[in-house]
Design a protein around this motif. Sequence first.
Motif, mmCIF file in Angstrom:
data_model
loop_
_atom_site.group_PDB
_atom_site.id
_atom_site.type_symbol
_atom_site.label_atom_id
_atom_site.label_comp_id
_atom_site.label_asym_id
_atom_site.label_seq_id
_atom_site.Cartn_x
_atom_site.Cartn_y
_atom_site.Cartn_z
ATOM 1 N N ASP A 142 -20.620 54.845 -92.182
ATOM 2 C CA ASP A 142 -19.797 55.870 -92.697
ATOM 3 C C ASP A 142 -18.759 55.361 -93.764
ATOM 4 O OD1 ASP A 142 -21.234 57.900 -91.236
ATOM 5 O OD2 ASP A 142 -19.758 57.170 -89.368
ATOM 6 N N VAL A 143 -18.791 53.943 -94.021
ATOM 7 C CA VAL A 143 -17.777 53.279 -94.856
ATOM 8 C C VAL A 143 -18.544 53.451 -96.262
ATOM 9 C CG1 VAL A 143 -16.561 51.335 -95.570
ATOM 10 C CG2 VAL A 143 -16.650 51.533 -93.224
ATOM 11 N N ARG A 144 -17.954 54.272 -96.860
ATOM 12 C CA ARG A 144 -18.600 54.522 -98.375
ATOM 13 C C ARG A 144 -17.883 53.685 -99.509
ATOM 14 N NH1 ARG A 144 -20.787 59.974 -97.901
ATOM 15 N NH2 ARG A 144 -21.352 60.157 -95.715
ATOM 16 N N ASP A 145 -16.728 53.386 -99.270
ATOM 17 C CA ASP A 145 -15.950 52.600 -100.345
ATOM 18 C C ASP A 145 -15.118 51.566 -99.675
ATOM 19 O OD1 ASP A 145 -16.214 54.170 -102.787
ATOM 20 O OD2 ASP A 145 -16.028 55.460 -101.378
ATOM 21 N N ILE A 146 -15.207 50.365 -100.243
ATOM 22 C CA ILE A 146 -14.033 49.320 -99.841
ATOM 23 C C ILE A 146 -13.315 48.800 -101.182
ATOM 24 C CG2 ILE A 146 -13.925 46.981 -99.331
ATOM 25 C CD1 ILE A 146 -16.975 47.322 -97.918
ATOM 26 N N VAL A 147 -12.069 48.832 -100.801
ATOM 27 C CA VAL A 147 -11.100 48.410 -102.020
ATOM 28 C C VAL A 147 -10.549 46.972 -101.611
ATOM 29 C CG1 VAL A 147 -9.172 49.358 -103.607
ATOM 30 C CG2 VAL A 147 -10.712 50.785 -102.302
ATOM 31 N N LEU A 148 -10.486 46.053 -102.428
ATOM 32 C CA LEU A 148 -10.051 44.805 -102.271
ATOM 33 C C LEU A 148 -8.903 44.371 -103.163
ATOM 34 C CD1 LEU A 148 -13.425 42.935 -101.861
ATOM 35 C CD2 LEU A 148 -11.973 43.896 -100.055
ATOM 36 N N THR A 149 -8.088 43.755 -102.447
ATOM 37 C CA THR A 149 -6.978 43.037 -103.171
ATOM 38 C C THR A 149 -7.372 42.012 -103.894
ATOM 39 O OG1 THR A 149 -6.003 41.419 -101.591
ATOM 40 C CG2 THR A 149 -5.035 43.671 -101.766
ATOM 41 N N HIS A 150 -8.258 41.058 -103.418
ATOM 42 C CA HIS A 150 -8.905 39.850 -104.199
ATOM 43 C C HIS A 150 -10.096 39.331 -103.323
ATOM 44 C CE1 HIS A 150 -6.135 38.097 -101.496
ATOM 45 N NE2 HIS A 150 -6.781 36.770 -101.712
ATOM 46 N N LEU A 151 -10.651 38.422 -103.799
ATOM 47 C CA LEU A 151 -12.007 37.920 -103.236
ATOM 48 C C LEU A 151 -11.977 36.717 -102.275
ATOM 49 C CD1 LEU A 151 -14.093 39.104 -105.963
ATOM 50 C CD2 LEU A 151 -13.894 40.245 -104.010
ATOM 51 N N ASP A 152 -10.868 36.361 -102.025
ATOM 52 C CA ASP A 152 -10.665 35.130 -101.026
ATOM 53 C C ASP A 152 -11.671 35.567 -99.640
ATOM 54 O OD1 ASP A 152 -9.472 33.634 -102.849
ATOM 55 O OD2 ASP A 152 -7.484 33.800 -101.765
ATOM 56 N N LEU A 153 -11.805 34.399 -98.867
ATOM 57 C CA LEU A 153 -12.930 34.484 -97.977
ATOM 58 C C LEU A 153 -12.310 35.231 -96.781
ATOM 59 C CD1 LEU A 153 -11.821 32.277 -95.629
ATOM 60 C CD2 LEU A 153 -12.273 30.654 -97.390
ATOM 61 N N ASP A 154 -11.151 35.357 -96.635
ATOM 62 C CA ASP A 154 -10.481 35.972 -95.452
ATOM 63 C C ASP A 154 -10.156 37.769 -95.735
ATOM 64 O OD1 ASP A 154 -8.645 34.952 -97.083
ATOM 65 O OD2 ASP A 154 -6.959 34.855 -95.708
ATOM 66 N N HIS A 155 -10.719 38.156 -97.037
ATOM 67 C CA HIS A 155 -10.697 39.354 -97.460
ATOM 68 C C HIS A 155 -11.664 39.912 -97.858
ATOM 69 C CE1 HIS A 155 -5.934 39.091 -98.235
ATOM 70 N NE2 HIS A 155 -6.335 37.800 -97.978
ATOM 71 N N ALA A 156 -12.556 39.214 -98.245
ATOM 72 C CA ALA A 156 -13.920 39.723 -98.508
ATOM 73 C C ALA A 156 -14.947 39.260 -97.576
ATOM 74 C CB ALA A 156 -14.202 39.028 -99.971
ATOM 75 N N GLY A 157 -14.862 38.553 -96.624
ATOM 76 C CA GLY A 157 -15.907 37.981 -95.624
ATOM 77 C C GLY A 157 -16.442 39.327 -94.928
ATOM 78 N N GLY A 158 -15.962 40.314 -94.836
ATOM 79 C CA GLY A 158 -16.561 41.492 -94.342
ATOM 80 C C GLY A 158 -17.474 42.208 -95.022
ATOM 81 N N LEU A 159 -17.434 42.095 -96.370
ATOM 82 C CA LEU A 159 -18.174 42.882 -97.389
ATOM 83 C C LEU A 159 -19.888 42.911 -96.733
ATOM 84 C CD1 LEU A 159 -17.162 41.703 -100.797
ATOM 85 C CD2 LEU A 159 -16.762 44.134 -99.660
ATOM 86 N N ALA A 160 -20.242 42.165 -96.223
ATOM 87 C CA ALA A 160 -21.709 41.928 -96.014
ATOM 88 C C ALA A 160 -22.035 42.918 -94.751
ATOM 89 C CB ALA A 160 -22.402 40.663 -95.645
ATOM 90 N N ASP A 161 -20.962 43.073 -93.995
ATOM 91 C CA ASP A 161 -21.047 44.172 -92.943
ATOM 92 C C ASP A 161 -21.325 45.403 -93.344
ATOM 93 O OD1 ASP A 161 -20.767 41.913 -91.301
ATOM 94 O OD2 ASP A 161 -18.724 42.334 -91.171
ATOM 95 N N PHE A 162 -20.960 45.893 -94.645
ATOM 96 C CA PHE A 162 -21.120 47.149 -95.097
ATOM 97 C C PHE A 162 -21.787 47.022 -96.684
ATOM 98 C CE2 PHE A 162 -17.177 46.451 -92.980
ATOM 99 C CZ PHE A 162 -17.130 47.404 -91.894
ATOM 100 N N PRO A 163 -23.230 46.533 -96.462
ATOM 101 C CA PRO A 163 -23.909 46.299 -97.740
ATOM 102 C C PRO A 163 -24.054 47.427 -98.608
ATOM 103 C CG PRO A 163 -25.577 46.475 -95.894
ATOM 104 C CD PRO A 163 -23.983 46.647 -95.307
#
Length: 277
Positions: free
Chosen positions: A94-115
């Motif tokens: 159900d997560v259609r969109d992800i908005v990130l402040t930046h791509l450091d590992l503790d901000h982008a680490g969950g991207l793979a859970d919403f491919p």
Amino acid sequence: MRVHHLNCGTMRPLGGRLVDGTGGIFRRAEMVCHCLLIELDAGLVLVETGMGEQAAHRPEEWLGRRFLRLTNPVLDLAETAAHQIEALGYRREDVRDIVLTHLDLDHAGGLADFPHARVHVYAEELDALQGRHTQKERLRYKEPQFRHGPRWESYADTGDSWFGFDAVRELTGLPPEILLIPLAGHTRGHTGVAVDTGSGWLLSAGDSYFHPGVLDLARPHQPIGTAMFEKRVQTLPAARIENQRRMGELVRDHGDEVTVFSAHSSIEFHALAQVVV
């Protein structure tokens, strides 16, 4: 629109009040990964992702030994964005969109859970990930976190002014109530994410600062530990300092209209965690 505040990664580094500003110096400090979950009619929007599920399954590969040693993350699957979203009765799809402040590992680490989600990021940050600035900048990102091939939506231009800041409006597929606010300093392409909840604005300021005391223009202050860390990991020092000053002015002049919070302050998170707007 409904907005939830989620902690998607508790960290307990040494240092106590030298890091988080409270208690003694011999206790473990508390830091969080402050994310937002936004409920829209068309689906869910996640602002930041935390460390992700793979941090619990393969922490050294996902986060690196140095990060593990310095921050002592809890690595609890129940804290991951995906599990918290499912606990609210949604599917991670159900997560259609992800908005990130930046791509450091503790901000982008969950991207793979919403491919399958679209990932919105400032173009300068994506350029840094892809090595278009300097190799040193590229090395701050964890390559395994991006192997699934995120569906990037990047933005290079700014639009109208937002409380005196440049703002990227019209994010692909998202309503105009969600904006990117360029806040370079911590990284070259760092942004804030502004959300108009209907009863006021939220500004997720990421790592543009680490302790709310720095935004107090009358008496700026922060623990020595966060001050040292902030300087150690900055990419553009002058821009970082200037953007902190401007955010201090934002809080001073428009604090009744805009609630500003950083990614890792447990003080700010606990003040907002029970607020669902």
